[in-house]
Design a protein around this motif. Sequence first.
Motif, PDB file in Angstrom:
ATOM      1  N   ALA A  26       4.825   4.202 -12.914  1.00  0.00           N
ATOM      2  CA  ALA A  26       4.473   5.623 -12.779  1.00  0.00           C
ATOM      3  C   ALA A  26       3.039   5.757 -12.272  1.00  0.00           C
ATOM      4  CB  ALA A  26       4.635   6.334 -14.119  1.00  0.00           C
ATOM      5  N   ALA A  27       2.132   4.902 -12.778  1.00  0.00           N
ATOM      6  CA  ALA A  27       0.736   4.948 -12.322  1.00  0.00           C
ATOM      7  C   ALA A  27       0.639   4.589 -10.845  1.00  0.00           C
ATOM      8  CB  ALA A  27      -0.107   3.990 -13.173  1.00  0.00           C
ATOM      9  N   ALA A  28       1.374   3.559 -10.429  1.00  0.00           N
ATOM     10  CA  ALA A  28       1.339   3.144  -9.020  1.00  0.00           C
ATOM     11  C   ALA A  28       1.873   4.257  -8.122  1.00  0.00           C
ATOM     12  CB  ALA A  28       2.154   1.865  -8.835  1.00  0.00           C
ATOM     13  N   ARG A  29       2.921   4.929  -8.588  1.00  0.00           N
ATOM     14  CA  ARG A  29       3.492   6.002  -7.773  1.00  0.00           C
ATOM     15  C   ARG A  29       2.561   7.221  -7.714  1.00  0.00           C
ATOM     16  NH1 ARG A  29       8.517   6.141  -6.176  1.00  0.00           N
ATOM     17  NH2 ARG A  29       8.902   8.282  -6.810  1.00  0.00           N
ATOM     18  N   ARG A  30       1.788   7.418  -8.768  1.00  0.00           N
ATOM     19  CA  ARG A  30       0.800   8.503  -8.716  1.00  0.00           C
ATOM     20  C   ARG A  30      -0.275   8.169  -7.690  1.00  0.00           C
ATOM     21  NH1 ARG A  30      -1.288  11.208 -14.387  1.00  0.00           N
ATOM     22  NH2 ARG A  30      -3.084  12.225 -13.436  1.00  0.00           N
ATOM     23  N   LEU A  31      -0.699   6.922  -7.682  1.00  0.00           N
ATOM     24  CA  LEU A  31      -1.661   6.501  -6.661  1.00  0.00           C
ATOM     25  C   LEU A  31      -1.061   6.676  -5.264  1.00  0.00           C
ATOM     26  CD1 LEU A  31      -4.342   5.082  -5.849  1.00  0.00           C
ATOM     27  CD2 LEU A  31      -3.057   2.924  -5.917  1.00  0.00           C
ATOM     28  N   LEU A  32       0.201   6.297  -5.114  1.00  0.00           N
ATOM     29  CA  LEU A  32       0.863   6.424  -3.812  1.00  0.00           C
ATOM     30  C   LEU A  32       0.862   7.878  -3.339  1.00  0.00           C
ATOM     31  CD1 LEU A  32       2.681   5.307  -1.506  1.00  0.00           C
ATOM     32  CD2 LEU A  32       4.634   5.631  -3.041  1.00  0.00           C
ATOM     33  N   ALA A  33       1.131   8.804  -4.260  1.00  0.00           N
ATOM     34  CA  ALA A  33       1.178  10.218  -3.895  1.00  0.00           C
ATOM     35  C   ALA A  33      -0.204  10.732  -3.482  1.00  0.00           C
ATOM     36  CB  ALA A  33       1.718  11.039  -5.069  1.00  0.00           C
ATOM     37  N   GLU A  34      -1.244  10.223  -4.151  1.00  0.00           N
ATOM     38  CA  GLU A  34      -2.597  10.697  -3.866  1.00  0.00           C
ATOM     39  C   GLU A  34      -3.223   9.995  -2.673  1.00  0.00           C
ATOM     40  OE1 GLU A  34      -5.095  10.150  -7.232  1.00  0.00           O
ATOM     41  OE2 GLU A  34      -3.842  11.345  -8.573  1.00  0.00           O
ATOM     42  N   ASP A  35      -2.941   8.715  -2.523  1.00  0.00           N
ATOM     43  CA  ASP A  35      -3.671   7.887  -1.565  1.00  0.00           C
ATOM     44  C   ASP A  35      -2.746   6.799  -1.014  1.00  0.00           C
ATOM     45  OD1 ASP A  35      -5.443   6.342  -0.144  1.00  0.00           O
ATOM     46  OD2 ASP A  35      -6.594   5.662  -1.893  1.00  0.00           O
ATOM     47  N   PRO A  36      -1.866   7.166  -0.083  1.00  0.00           N
ATOM     48  CA  PRO A  36      -0.914   6.172   0.445  1.00  0.00           C
ATOM     49  C   PRO A  36      -1.609   4.959   1.071  1.00  0.00           C
ATOM     50  CG  PRO A  36      -0.321   8.397   1.134  1.00  0.00           C
ATOM     51  CD  PRO A  36      -1.665   8.502   0.480  1.00  0.00           C
ATOM     52  N   HIS A  37      -2.734   5.203   1.724  1.00  0.00           N
ATOM     53  CA  HIS A  37      -3.458   4.081   2.341  1.00  0.00           C
ATOM     54  C   HIS A  37      -3.967   3.119   1.272  1.00  0.00           C
ATOM     55  CE1 HIS A  37      -6.026   1.794   4.973  1.00  0.00           C
ATOM     56  NE2 HIS A  37      -7.116   2.169   4.312  1.00  0.00           N
ATOM     57  N   GLY A  38      -4.531   3.671   0.196  1.00  0.00           N
ATOM     58  CA  GLY A  38      -5.024   2.813  -0.878  1.00  0.00           C
ATOM     59  C   GLY A  38      -3.896   2.039  -1.550  1.00  0.00           C
ATOM     60  N   PHE A  39      -2.768   2.720  -1.744  1.00  0.00           N
ATOM     61  CA  PHE A  39      -1.590   2.040  -2.307  1.00  0.00           C
ATOM     62  C   PHE A  39      -1.194   0.864  -1.417  1.00  0.00           C
ATOM     63  CE2 PHE A  39       2.954   1.354  -2.523  1.00  0.00           C
ATOM     64  CZ  PHE A  39       3.258   1.428  -3.877  1.00  0.00           C
ATOM     65  N   ALA A  40      -1.176   1.112  -0.105  1.00  0.00           N
ATOM     66  CA  ALA A  40      -0.772   0.051   0.826  1.00  0.00           C
ATOM     67  C   ALA A  40      -1.752  -1.124   0.785  1.00  0.00           C
ATOM     68  CB  ALA A  40      -0.676   0.620   2.245  1.00  0.00           C
ATOM     69  N   LEU A  41      -3.034  -0.844   0.567  1.00  0.00           N
ATOM     70  CA  LEU A  41      -4.011  -1.936   0.479  1.00  0.00           C
ATOM     71  C   LEU A  41      -3.783  -2.771  -0.782  1.00  0.00           C
ATOM     72  CD1 LEU A  41      -7.311  -0.155   1.595  1.00  0.00           C
ATOM     73  CD2 LEU A  41      -5.979  -1.830   2.900  1.00  0.00           C
ATOM     74  N   LEU A  42      -3.567  -2.094  -1.920  1.00  0.00           N
ATOM     75  CA  LEU A  42      -3.336  -2.855  -3.163  1.00  0.00           C
ATOM     76  C   LEU A  42      -2.040  -3.654  -3.092  1.00  0.00           C
ATOM     77  CD1 LEU A  42      -4.457  -0.456  -6.049  1.00  0.00           C
ATOM     78  CD2 LEU A  42      -5.780  -2.202  -4.844  1.00  0.00           C
ATOM     79  N   ALA A  43      -1.066  -3.114  -2.338  1.00  0.00           N
ATOM     80  CA  ALA A  43       0.208  -3.829  -2.207  1.00  0.00           C
ATOM     81  C   ALA A  43       0.160  -4.871  -1.092  1.00  0.00           C
ATOM     82  CB  ALA A  43       1.332  -2.827  -1.924  1.00  0.00           C
ATOM     83  N   GLY A  44      -0.732  -4.678  -0.172  1.00  0.00           N
ATOM     84  CA  GLY A  44      -0.714  -5.488   1.043  1.00  0.00           C
ATOM     85  C   GLY A  44      -1.583  -6.722   1.034  1.00  0.00           C
ATOM     86  N   TYR A  45      -2.505  -6.806   0.087  1.00  0.00           N
ATOM     87  CA  TYR A  45      -3.379  -7.986   0.028  1.00  0.00           C
ATOM     88  C   TYR A  45      -3.303  -8.623  -1.358  1.00  0.00           C
ATOM     89  CZ  TYR A  45      -5.543  -6.382   4.358  1.00  0.00           C
ATOM     90  OH  TYR A  45      -5.766  -6.003   5.645  1.00  0.00           O
ATOM     91  N   PRO A  46      -3.355  -9.934  -1.412  1.00  0.00           N
ATOM     92  CA  PRO A  46      -3.376 -10.580  -2.729  1.00  0.00           C
ATOM     93  C   PRO A  46      -4.705 -10.317  -3.441  1.00  0.00           C
ATOM     94  CG  PRO A  46      -2.828 -12.146  -0.974  1.00  0.00           C
ATOM     95  CD  PRO A  46      -3.351 -10.900  -0.313  1.00  0.00           C
ATOM     96  N   ALA A  47      -4.606 -10.109  -4.739  1.00  0.00           N
ATOM     97  CA  ALA A  47      -5.779 -10.208  -5.603  1.00  0.00           C
ATOM     98  C   ALA A  47      -5.771 -11.624  -6.173  1.00  0.00           C
ATOM     99  CB  ALA A  47      -5.713  -9.165  -6.710  1.00  0.00           C
ATOM    100  N   ARG A  48      -6.745 -11.919  -6.980  1.00  0.00           N
ATOM    101  CA  ARG A  48      -6.761 -13.243  -7.621  1.00  0.00           C
ATOM    102  C   ARG A  48      -7.061 -13.075  -9.102  1.00  0.00           C
ATOM    103  NH1 ARG A  48      -7.570 -18.033  -3.901  1.00  0.00           N
ATOM    104  NH2 ARG A  48      -7.340 -17.152  -1.814  1.00  0.00           N
ATOM    105  N   PHE A  49      -6.427 -13.912  -9.882  1.00  0.00           N
ATOM    106  CA  PHE A  49      -6.592 -13.886 -11.332  1.00  0.00           C
ATOM    107  C   PHE A  49      -6.793 -15.315 -11.818  1.00  0.00           C
ATOM    108  CE2 PHE A  49      -3.852 -10.416  -9.988  1.00  0.00           C
ATOM    109  CZ  PHE A  49      -4.463  -9.310 -10.571  1.00  0.00           C
TER     110      PHE A  49
END
Length: 378
Positions: free
Chosen positions: A235-258
Motif C-alpha cells: 500500500a505504501a509503494a502504491r501511494r508513492l506510485l500515485a504521487e511520484d511515478p518517476h520516483g517509484f520507477a527509480l526505486l524499482a529500477g535500480y538495486p539498493a544494497r543491504f
Amino acid sequence: MADLSVTIQQAGDVLHLHQQGQPDLRFHAIWLRDNALDAATRDPGNGQRLITLADIPPDTRLISAAISGDQLVCAFAPEGKTTAYPINWLQTNAYDQPRADAQGRLPGHAVAWDSALTADIPAADLSDLQSNADTRRDWLTAVRRYGFAKVTGMAPQSGGLFDIVSLFGYVRETNYGRHFEVRTEVNPVNLAYTGLGLQAHTDNPYRDPVPTLQILSCLENSADGGENMVVDGFAAARRLLAEDPHGFALLAGYPARFAYTGGNGVALQSRRPVIELSPDGELVALRFNSRSAAPVTDVPFDDMPDWYTAYRRLSDIIDNPSMEVVFKLAPGEAFIVDNTRVLHARKGYSGAGNRWLQGCYADKDGLLSTLNALEAAS
Ligand code: FE2
C-alpha cells in the motif's frame, strides 16, 4: 459443448477455439504440444513432464482438430501424435486474453490496507487452527490477502511459536538460530526509562532470498507501551506510485544494497531494489530497513537525487499513522507477517515490567502450498 467449434489457421501453427458470444481463444501448436496431458508427455501420478523441448520437433504443427464431447482432440505433425485436452482445461489455461500490465499492481490475491484494518485484524485461536481445516484455510487466506494475521491461544512458553509454523510449513533457520529472543527488562528503579521505538521495517533484507515469513510471539508484556505495529508495504509503494511515478520507477529500477556483518564469520550482503516488481510490473517485494541499508552504488549519479527523494517520501509514507495498524500482544498471542510485503515495528515502552517476545522465520511457499491444498480439498 454445442456452442464451441475449432479451426486450424496459419498453416497449422495456430488453433482457434470459437466460443459463442465470446472472443476466440487462440493457441499455438507448439504450446499445445508442449502442454499435452497424455501419459507419454506427463506422468499420470505426479503430473511432471516426461519430455523436454528436444523431444518436440521445431516444425510441429496441427494437422487436425475437433471437438469431441467436452474434449478437444488434436493431431500433430510431424510426430503423428493425437492427444486430447478437456475444454475447461484449455479455458482455464488460456493465454490469449488481455494482459494486466499496470506497473505496481497488487498480486492477484492481495488486498491493500491501512490503519482501518485495526478494527478488523484477522485472527484465530491456535487450537481451532490445529483442529479445524476450515479455520486454518480462512486464516491462511487472510495471510495471503493481507500479509498479516494474529494467533491467540498459544502456549506462552519458550518455543510455543513453533506450533504456529507447524500449521503450514517449516522454520527457516538462520545464523540467529531456529528462533531469536526479543527480550527487554525495563529498569524498575528508573521509571523514566523509555525503550526506543523502531521504525517499521522488513527483516533481513541482506539475505537473498529474504525470509519470506516472520512470526513474533509474546511470552511476557507487562511494560507500558511496547505495542507492535505493522504497515502494508505494498500500500505504501502504491501511494508513492500515485504521487511520484518517476520516483517509484527509480526505486524499482535500480538495486539498493543491504549488509549485515555479525561475528562468527557472518557477512551477509544483497543487491536488490527497495521495490521489486515482476518483469510485467506486479509488486513482488519491498525491502526497507535503514539499519541494514548499505551504500547504494548502482544508481547513476544523475538519478541519485531523485532516488533519494523517492526513498525519503516512501519512508514518510511508511511513518504516516494513517498507514499503521497498532496492537499490543498479550502473553500467548503472536502475529505473522509476509516479510516481503508487510513492515513491522515496535513502539517505545516505559515503566516497570518486562517484555519478552520470541521470533522465528519461515517461508511463504510452504504456507501457500498448504493453502492451495486446503482449497483443492474443500
Ligand atoms: Fe524486525
